[in-house]
Design a protein around this motif. Sequence first.
Motif, mmCIF file in Angstrom:
data_model
loop_
_atom_site.group_PDB
_atom_site.id
_atom_site.type_symbol
_atom_site.label_atom_id
_atom_site.label_comp_id
_atom_site.label_asym_id
_atom_site.label_seq_id
_atom_site.Cartn_x
_atom_site.Cartn_y
_atom_site.Cartn_z
ATOM 1 N N ARG A 135 0.831 -1.207 0.000
ATOM 2 C CA ARG A 135 0.000 0.000 0.000
ATOM 3 C C ARG A 135 0.864 1.255 0.000
ATOM 4 O O ARG A 135 0.575 2.230 -0.690
ATOM 5 C CB ARG A 135 -0.920 -0.002 1.223
ATOM 6 C CG ARG A 135 -2.003 -1.074 1.170
ATOM 7 C CD ARG A 135 -2.921 -0.960 2.378
ATOM 8 N NE ARG A 135 -3.991 -1.951 2.314
ATOM 9 C CZ ARG A 135 -4.931 -2.088 3.245
ATOM 10 N NH1 ARG A 135 -4.928 -1.267 4.308
ATOM 11 N NH2 ARG A 135 -5.863 -3.004 3.133
ATOM 12 N N ARG A 136 1.940 1.248 0.786
ATOM 13 C CA ARG A 136 2.817 2.410 0.833
ATOM 14 C C ARG A 136 3.478 2.636 -0.519
ATOM 15 O O ARG A 136 3.598 3.763 -1.003
ATOM 16 C CB ARG A 136 3.874 2.222 1.908
ATOM 17 C CG ARG A 136 4.799 3.425 2.087
ATOM 18 C CD ARG A 136 5.767 3.197 3.217
ATOM 19 N NE ARG A 136 5.042 3.038 4.487
ATOM 20 C CZ ARG A 136 5.648 2.779 5.653
ATOM 21 N NH1 ARG A 136 6.963 2.648 5.693
ATOM 22 N NH2 ARG A 136 4.927 2.659 6.751
ATOM 23 N N GLN A 137 3.926 1.565 -1.141
ATOM 24 C CA GLN A 137 4.530 1.690 -2.467
ATOM 25 C C GLN A 137 3.522 2.235 -3.471
ATOM 26 O O GLN A 137 3.845 3.081 -4.317
ATOM 27 C CB GLN A 137 5.057 0.333 -2.941
ATOM 28 C CG GLN A 137 6.301 -0.147 -2.212
ATOM 29 C CD GLN A 137 6.795 -1.474 -2.751
ATOM 30 O OE1 GLN A 137 6.036 -2.198 -3.411
ATOM 31 N NE2 GLN A 137 8.040 -1.789 -2.473
ATOM 32 N N HIS A 138 2.279 1.793 -3.377
ATOM 33 C CA HIS A 138 1.257 2.260 -4.320
ATOM 34 C C HIS A 138 0.967 3.748 -4.121
ATOM 35 O O HIS A 138 0.836 4.502 -5.097
ATOM 36 C CB HIS A 138 -0.014 1.444 -4.121
ATOM 37 C CG HIS A 138 -1.136 1.847 -5.035
ATOM 38 N ND1 HIS A 138 -1.108 1.614 -6.393
ATOM 39 C CD2 HIS A 138 -2.309 2.500 -4.769
ATOM 40 C CE1 HIS A 138 -2.216 2.092 -6.933
ATOM 41 N NE2 HIS A 138 -2.960 2.626 -5.979
ATOM 42 N N SER A 139 0.905 4.210 -2.852
ATOM 43 C CA SER A 139 0.639 5.630 -2.597
ATOM 44 C C SER A 139 1.784 6.505 -3.088
ATOM 45 O O SER A 139 1.569 7.579 -3.647
ATOM 46 C CB SER A 139 0.402 5.858 -1.109
ATOM 47 O OG SER A 139 1.549 5.506 -0.361
ATOM 48 N N ARG A 140 3.012 6.042 -2.882
ATOM 49 C CA ARG A 140 4.156 6.809 -3.376
ATOM 50 C C ARG A 140 4.140 6.894 -4.892
ATOM 51 O O ARG A 140 4.447 7.932 -5.475
ATOM 52 C CB ARG A 140 5.455 6.173 -2.893
ATOM 53 C CG ARG A 140 5.709 6.331 -1.408
ATOM 54 C CD ARG A 140 7.017 5.676 -1.003
ATOM 55 N NE ARG A 140 7.279 5.854 0.422
ATOM 56 C CZ ARG A 140 8.328 5.325 1.055
ATOM 57 N NH1 ARG A 140 9.211 4.602 0.378
ATOM 58 N NH2 ARG A 140 8.491 5.532 2.359
ATOM 59 N N SER A 141 3.800 5.793 -5.519
ATOM 60 C CA SER A 141 3.740 5.789 -6.983
ATOM 61 C C SER A 141 2.678 6.754 -7.500
ATOM 62 O O SER A 141 2.905 7.496 -8.462
ATOM 63 C CB SER A 141 3.457 4.372 -7.475
ATOM 64 O OG SER A 141 3.323 4.334 -8.878
ATOM 65 N N CYS A 142 1.522 6.770 -6.831
ATOM 66 C CA CYS A 142 0.457 7.696 -7.245
ATOM 67 C C CYS A 142 0.881 9.159 -7.044
ATOM 68 O O CYS A 142 0.612 10.017 -7.889
ATOM 69 C CB CYS A 142 -0.814 7.419 -6.449
ATOM 70 S SG CYS A 142 -1.603 5.845 -6.857
ATOM 71 N N PHE A 143 1.564 9.441 -5.921
ATOM 72 C CA PHE A 143 2.023 10.804 -5.658
ATOM 73 C C PHE A 143 3.015 11.263 -6.716
ATOM 74 O O PHE A 143 2.929 12.387 -7.223
ATOM 75 C CB PHE A 143 2.661 10.867 -4.269
ATOM 76 C CG PHE A 143 3.210 12.209 -3.913
ATOM 77 C CD1 PHE A 143 2.372 13.247 -3.559
ATOM 78 C CD2 PHE A 143 4.572 12.446 -3.950
ATOM 79 C CE1 PHE A 143 2.867 14.488 -3.236
ATOM 80 C CE2 PHE A 143 5.087 13.689 -3.635
ATOM 81 C CZ PHE A 143 4.229 14.707 -3.274
ATOM 82 N N CYS A 144 3.970 10.398 -7.067
ATOM 83 C CA CYS A 144 4.944 10.748 -8.103
ATOM 84 C C CYS A 144 4.264 10.978 -9.450
ATOM 85 O O CYS A 144 4.609 11.908 -10.184
ATOM 86 C CB CYS A 144 5.997 9.651 -8.215
ATOM 87 S SG CYS A 144 7.058 9.498 -6.761
ATOM 88 N N SER A 145 3.282 10.154 -9.752
ATOM 89 C CA SER A 145 2.570 10.311 -11.020
ATOM 90 C C SER A 145 1.803 11.634 -11.058
ATOM 91 O O SER A 145 1.810 12.340 -12.079
ATOM 92 C CB SER A 145 1.602 9.142 -11.226
ATOM 93 O OG SER A 145 2.296 7.915 -11.281
ATOM 94 N N CYS A 146 1.181 11.996 -9.928
ATOM 95 C CA CYS A 146 0.455 13.267 -9.879
ATOM 96 C C CYS A 146 1.402 14.454 -10.053
ATOM 97 O O CYS A 146 1.080 15.415 -10.763
ATOM 98 C CB CYS A 146 -0.293 13.386 -8.552
ATOM 99 S SG CYS A 146 -1.692 12.247 -8.381
ATOM 100 N N CYS A 147 2.571 14.380 -9.413
ATOM 101 C CA CYS A 147 3.544 15.467 -9.551
ATOM 102 C C CYS A 147 4.007 15.603 -11.002
ATOM 103 O O CYS A 147 4.130 16.718 -11.526
ATOM 104 C CB CYS A 147 4.743 15.214 -8.638
ATOM 105 S SG CYS A 147 4.367 15.400 -6.883
ATOM 106 N N ILE A 148 4.246 14.498 -11.641
ATOM 107 C CA ILE A 148 4.693 14.531 -13.036
ATOM 108 C C ILE A 148 3.615 15.127 -13.926
ATOM 109 O O ILE A 148 3.896 15.985 -14.788
ATOM 110 C CB ILE A 148 5.073 13.115 -13.503
ATOM 111 C CG1 ILE A 148 6.325 12.637 -12.755
ATOM 112 C CG2 ILE A 148 5.323 13.089 -15.019
ATOM 113 C CD1 ILE A 148 6.678 11.191 -13.032
#
Length: 259
Positions: free
Chosen positions: A51-64
């Motif tokens: 879950r933590r990995q998924h949230s980090r991935s979503c945050f990075c995608s939103c920033c990009i």
Amino acid sequence: MADRVYPSSKPATNGTTAATATTTNGAFPATKAQLYGATRPAYRPQPHNRRRQHSRSCFCSCCIWLTFLLLLLILLVAIAGAIVYVLYRPHRPTFSVTNLKVSHLNVTSSSTINSKFDLNITAKNPNKKLDYIYDTITVSLLSNDIDIGDSTIPAFVQGKKDTTLLKVDITNTGKTLDSGSVSTLKTDLKRKSGIPLTIEIDTKVKAKMGGLKTPKVGIRVTCDGITATAPTGKTAATASTSASKCKVDIRIKIWKWTF
């Protein structure tokens, strides 16, 4: 006579005998580390939190994506600005001081100032395809950064290639000044060359291009190179404006700061 068996088949009675036999066979006694390791459970790495990995991935995608959209917006604004500039060739309005008369100018013994000025300013729209829409204009008259009079000009619309004469009465009655300002004004009033004057004009303006209107933009017009003397009688004194020059600056306000 009984047969003897070598070595004896009698079982070992203590640990010393067993250890001796083991040593004889070529093996060493177990160390403390080996004994501790034998009883300690084996280390098993814990799996990562998905879950933590998924949230980090979503945050990075939103920033990009936000960065990409911001850059795209800046690019589109730049392209639109270039198109407008090529089609309309916009120019800033110009201002000039036509006439300035001093009807009254006096600094009293109680450190107050009383003044009255009649000011004429000419505004020109040099554009062939743009109309200017002005908000209410604030006019301030300064001498060595000392405010000696204020007034306003109503909002108006200036058409293409139009010239507008702005007439304004600037007054100041009973305004209290600090001792330094009083001393400076009294010294300047005694000079034959008169006191130096600066006119500041603040307003907001938007451009109209056909059916399209731009957002309002703040501008400040600063006119200097003006000198004036106080009138000696009832006749107003005419200020010298031949060396006056007016500069137009765009003022952009971001939150609490104005640039």
